[in-house]
Write a protein that holds these residues in place. Structure first.
Motif, PDB file in Angstrom:
ATOM      1  N   ASN A 160       0.831  -1.204   0.000  1.00 20.55           N
ATOM      2  CA  ASN A 160       0.000   0.000   0.000  1.00 20.55           C
ATOM      3  C   ASN A 160       0.872   1.263   0.000  1.00 20.55           C
ATOM      4  O   ASN A 160       0.582   2.226  -0.706  1.00 20.55           O
ATOM      5  CB  ASN A 160      -0.922   0.016   1.222  1.00 20.55           C
ATOM      6  CG  ASN A 160      -2.054  -0.989   1.097  1.00 20.55           C
ATOM      7  OD1 ASN A 160      -2.514  -1.281  -0.024  1.00 20.55           O
ATOM      8  ND2 ASN A 160      -2.513  -1.536   2.210  1.00 20.55           N
ATOM      9  N   ALA A 161       1.932   1.223   0.791  1.00 23.86           N
ATOM     10  CA  ALA A 161       2.851   2.367   0.828  1.00 23.86           C
ATOM     11  C   ALA A 161       3.546   2.548  -0.513  1.00 23.86           C
ATOM     12  O   ALA A 161       3.724   3.670  -0.997  1.00 23.86           O
ATOM     13  CB  ALA A 161       3.884   2.173   1.934  1.00 23.86           C
ATOM     14  N   ALA A 199       2.353   1.686  -3.425  1.00 22.71           N
ATOM     15  CA  ALA A 199       1.366   2.187  -4.380  1.00 22.71           C
ATOM     16  C   ALA A 199       1.207   3.703  -4.254  1.00 22.71           C
ATOM     17  O   ALA A 199       1.053   4.410  -5.248  1.00 22.71           O
ATOM     18  CB  ALA A 199       0.031   1.499  -4.140  1.00 22.71           C
ATOM     19  N   GLN A 200       1.273   4.214  -3.034  1.00 25.29           N
ATOM     20  CA  GLN A 200       1.160   5.663  -2.818  1.00 25.29           C
ATOM     21  C   GLN A 200       2.362   6.404  -3.386  1.00 25.29           C
ATOM     22  O   GLN A 200       2.235   7.516  -3.896  1.00 25.29           O
ATOM     23  CB  GLN A 200       1.011   5.963  -1.328  1.00 25.29           C
ATOM     24  CG  GLN A 200      -0.332   5.506  -0.744  1.00 25.29           C
ATOM     25  CD  GLN A 200      -0.431   5.774   0.740  1.00 25.29           C
ATOM     26  OE1 GLN A 200       0.510   6.307   1.342  1.00 25.29           O
ATOM     27  NE2 GLN A 200      -1.549   5.402   1.336  1.00 25.29           N
ATOM     28  N   GLU A 201       3.531   5.778  -3.314  1.00 22.86           N
ATOM     29  CA  GLU A 201       4.751   6.403  -3.837  1.00 22.86           C
ATOM     30  C   GLU A 201       4.724   6.488  -5.367  1.00 22.86           C
ATOM     31  O   GLU A 201       5.292   7.383  -5.964  1.00 22.86           O
ATOM     32  CB  GLU A 201       5.976   5.614  -3.399  1.00 22.86           C
ATOM     33  CG  GLU A 201       6.270   5.695  -1.918  1.00 22.86           C
ATOM     34  CD  GLU A 201       7.445   4.817  -1.526  1.00 22.86           C
ATOM     35  OE1 GLU A 201       8.133   4.306  -2.443  1.00 22.86           O
ATOM     36  OE2 GLU A 201       7.685   4.635  -0.313  1.00 22.86           O
ATOM     37  N   HIS A 202       4.048   5.479  -5.980  1.00 25.01           N
ATOM     38  CA  HIS A 202       4.063   5.403  -7.440  1.00 25.01           C
ATOM     39  C   HIS A 202       2.669   5.628  -8.034  1.00 25.01           C
ATOM     40  O   HIS A 202       2.401   5.231  -9.142  1.00 25.01           O
ATOM     41  CB  HIS A 202       4.618   4.044  -7.881  1.00 25.01           C
ATOM     42  CG  HIS A 202       6.054   3.839  -7.476  1.00 25.01           C
ATOM     43  ND1 HIS A 202       6.406   3.417  -6.226  1.00 25.01           N
ATOM     44  CD2 HIS A 202       7.206   4.023  -8.175  1.00 25.01           C
ATOM     45  CE1 HIS A 202       7.724   3.333  -6.152  1.00 25.01           C
ATOM     46  NE2 HIS A 202       8.239   3.688  -7.304  1.00 25.01           N
TER      47      HIS A 202
END
Length: 255
Positions: free
Chosen positions: A249-250, A252-255
């Motif tokens: 999840n983290a 996915a937020q970065e990309h």
């Protein structure tokens, strides 16, 4: 003149001692505290004993340090090697996370094994904790917080709780060093050169296992980024690659 304990010179009875500078007084106090801690134990670490051993009056101790606790704080900062070990020497010498991991454990083991004063400090923390030693332990924890945070982020893809791992390894080193003269442990004599070498080899092997896993994890991370970029939900990517869902999840937020 006769030579006293720890190389401190004392004048014959009735003869005035030459005046010492503040630095010389602190040197003699530090030597006296060291001798008391190593030879008699922390339970004998009282102002009367230190004053007598160092040939420094209590009045001078209070004038220079305010309280006996402040003198002890100065002493323990000088001898609590952990902050200097982690934040300066090792951090400055290591080029990557693997080198840092190995150096922290090896240097900690070597230095703690050779430092009877810090061994006494740890015994004091365990056997008779008070506000003073609790403060020292908390300061040691604070000095390591930044290092642990960086390592935690680095090991997250592998699903390794690096704080718990360091806790187990370092506490194990504490125990093995403090009881090395009692008996062998798991058929290893940690008071010998051979026993110490076996510990060093284990640290190297452990690093190999951990960082080999991290190389695999980095490969999975690259695959995860590609899958996420195609619109596949983080939960599905985590299941496909058998990775931690929180990490995904983290990512996915970065990309």
């Amino acid at each position: 003149m006769k030579e006293g304990t720890c190389g401190i010179t004392s004048s014959p009875k009735g003869q005035k001692r030459s005046k010492r500078s503040k630095a010389e007084i602190e040197r003699d106090l530090v030597a006296a505290i060291t001798d008391i801690v190593v030879q008699r134990g922390f339970t004998q670490l009282a102002i009367n004993n230190v004053s007598e051993q160092a040939h420094v009056t209590k009045r001078v101790i209070y004038e220079n340090y305010g309280t006996f606790e402040n003198l002890l704080r100065v002493y323990f900062v000088k001898h609590d090697f952990w902050t200097d070990l982690v934040l300066s020497k090792i951090a400055g010498e290591c080029s990557d996370a693997k080198d840092f991991f190995v150096a922290v454990l090896k240097e900690f083991y070597r230095t703690f094994d050779e430092n009877p004063i810090f061994q006494c400090i740890v015994r004091w923390e365990i056997a008779a904790p008070n506000d003073f030693v609790r403060k020292g332990a908390k300061n040691r924890e604070s000095s390591c917080r930044e290092m642990l945070e960086k390592n935690k982020d680095f090991f997250q893809p592998l699903g390794v709780d690096i704080e718990a791992l360091y806790a187990v390894l370092i506490s194990g080193i504490y125990y093995l060093v403090l009881r090395k003269d009692v008996s062998t442990f798991c058929n290893i004599d940690f008071s010998t050169k051979a026993g110490k070498e076996r510990m060093s080899c284990l640290i190297d092997k452990l690093a190999e296992f951990l960082f080999a896993g991290l190389e695999v994890a980095e490969g999975k991370k690259r695959s995860a980024v590609r899958l996420l970029s195609r619109g596949i939900p983080p939960r599905e990517v985590a299941e496909i690659l058998e990775m931690d869902e929180g990490f995904m999840n983290a990512l996915a937020q970065e990309h």
